[in-house]
Design a protein around this motif. Sequence first.
Motif, PDB file in Angstrom:
ATOM      1  N   CYS A  39       0.934  -1.064  -0.035  1.00 27.64           N
ATOM      2  CA  CYS A  39      -0.072   0.311   0.089  1.00 27.64           C
ATOM      3  C   CYS A  39       0.789   1.672  -0.515  1.00 27.64           C
ATOM      4  O   CYS A  39       2.011   1.230   0.866  1.00 27.64           O
ATOM      5  N   CYS A  42       0.050   3.323   2.821  1.00 27.42           N
ATOM      6  CA  CYS A  42       0.582   3.312   4.500  1.00 27.42           C
ATOM      7  C   CYS A  42       1.943   2.821   4.539  1.00 27.42           C
ATOM      8  O   CYS A  42       2.451   3.134   5.448  1.00 27.42           O
ATOM      9  N   HIS A  54      -8.105  -3.751   2.864  1.00 28.18           N
ATOM     10  CA  HIS A  54      -7.221  -2.773   3.313  1.00 28.18           C
ATOM     11  C   HIS A  54      -8.404  -1.130   1.912  1.00 28.18           C
ATOM     12  O   HIS A  54      -7.871  -0.236   2.330  1.00 28.18           O
ATOM     13  N   CYS A  62      -6.512   0.143   5.748  1.00 25.45           N
ATOM     14  CA  CYS A  62      -6.091   1.549   5.610  1.00 25.45           C
ATOM     15  C   CYS A  62      -6.178   2.460   6.589  1.00 25.45           C
ATOM     16  O   CYS A  62      -7.141   3.172   6.091  1.00 25.45           O
TER      17      CYS A  62
HETATM   18 ZN   LIG Z   1      -2.699   1.406   3.327  1.00 27.50          ZN
END
Ligand SMILES: [Zn+2]
Length: 338
Positions: A39, A42, A54, A62
């Motif tokens: 990701c 994050c 997510h 997230c």
């Molecule tokens: Zn994330």
Amino acid sequence: MEGDGVEARVTYEGSANIILVNSGLRDADDDDPDGFALCMECNRWLTSDQIESHTDEDDSECYANASEEAIKRDIELFSEGQHDTVTLTSPLPADIEPQRAEEFDRTLKETVYQGILVAFDLEEEEIDTFVKPATGEHGQVTIVFYETSEGGAGVLHSLMDEARFRQVARETQTVLHGDPDDEGCERACYECLMSFYNQSEHELFDRALVETWLESMETAALTEIASENHEGGDFDELLEACDSNFERTVLHVIRDEGFTLPDEAQHVIYDGDEPVAKPDFFYDRAGTAVAVFVDGPAHEKDYVKEDDERKRSRLKRMGYRVISVTDESQVPKIWETI
Ligand SMILES: [Zn+2]
Ligand SMILES: [Zn+2]
């Protein structure tokens, strides 16, 4: 480094702490054929079955509420270790349309990689390469080359020698069918850039995109911007710059545990002209600069937290590594990775 009209940045870092990533295909019989996903909001690693929850619009796992676009898929996570590393960051040459930036970056990566292998007579197993977002520059990427064995032979260090670098540039041209009697190929082929290992990138390769760049590198001059300084800053000056007792405590622990001191305290990071954040401590690392936030009790208020997270995810998108310390006992574990 400057050649005709091209300015690129090359840095060397001995024992850079990098997470080795690879794009799926190398381990074809791995249990999880989809590899991992990252990701970009994050910076969390996800397995393929975690992606949905997510990025769930209503109930995202997230903290940065990443959308599907922010998930980089098919990455294979190997291990984390200390590797000799050279990074190359080059702006897109003026004659290349911005929408072809990814093709340019991937082609340049593979081209220089092949040049290094030929110039230093190395096997593909000895050096590897990947592309990551450049620190501090939106949309730009940094190409990373690293020695796969920890404490490797040190060949990458010699790339910082001008003659060696030019030699690599010349070898790459030969790789790209540069010999006068070589008829060459349309965009890329198995004789030049394509290999079994980079199949996922084949359609991005176009050797014409990097020709001008390589020609200018043949006469490039390496200018040393700053010698790698891993000594850290001056303890008294850093202490003076601290904003709180908690920061001072953390700084003492860093020193007393024998870790490298930060290069700066209260360093303002800009995106262009706009100040983005002021981490309490800052490590000016060539591969990935590290922004450390020492979060005292004030950071627990909700509105502060939200503001912090917004700034920090922006720093991550700009390629910085972001670390938060909430208790001095965390220092040894975290600082081992800096
Ligand atoms: Zn994330
Ligand atoms: Zn070819």
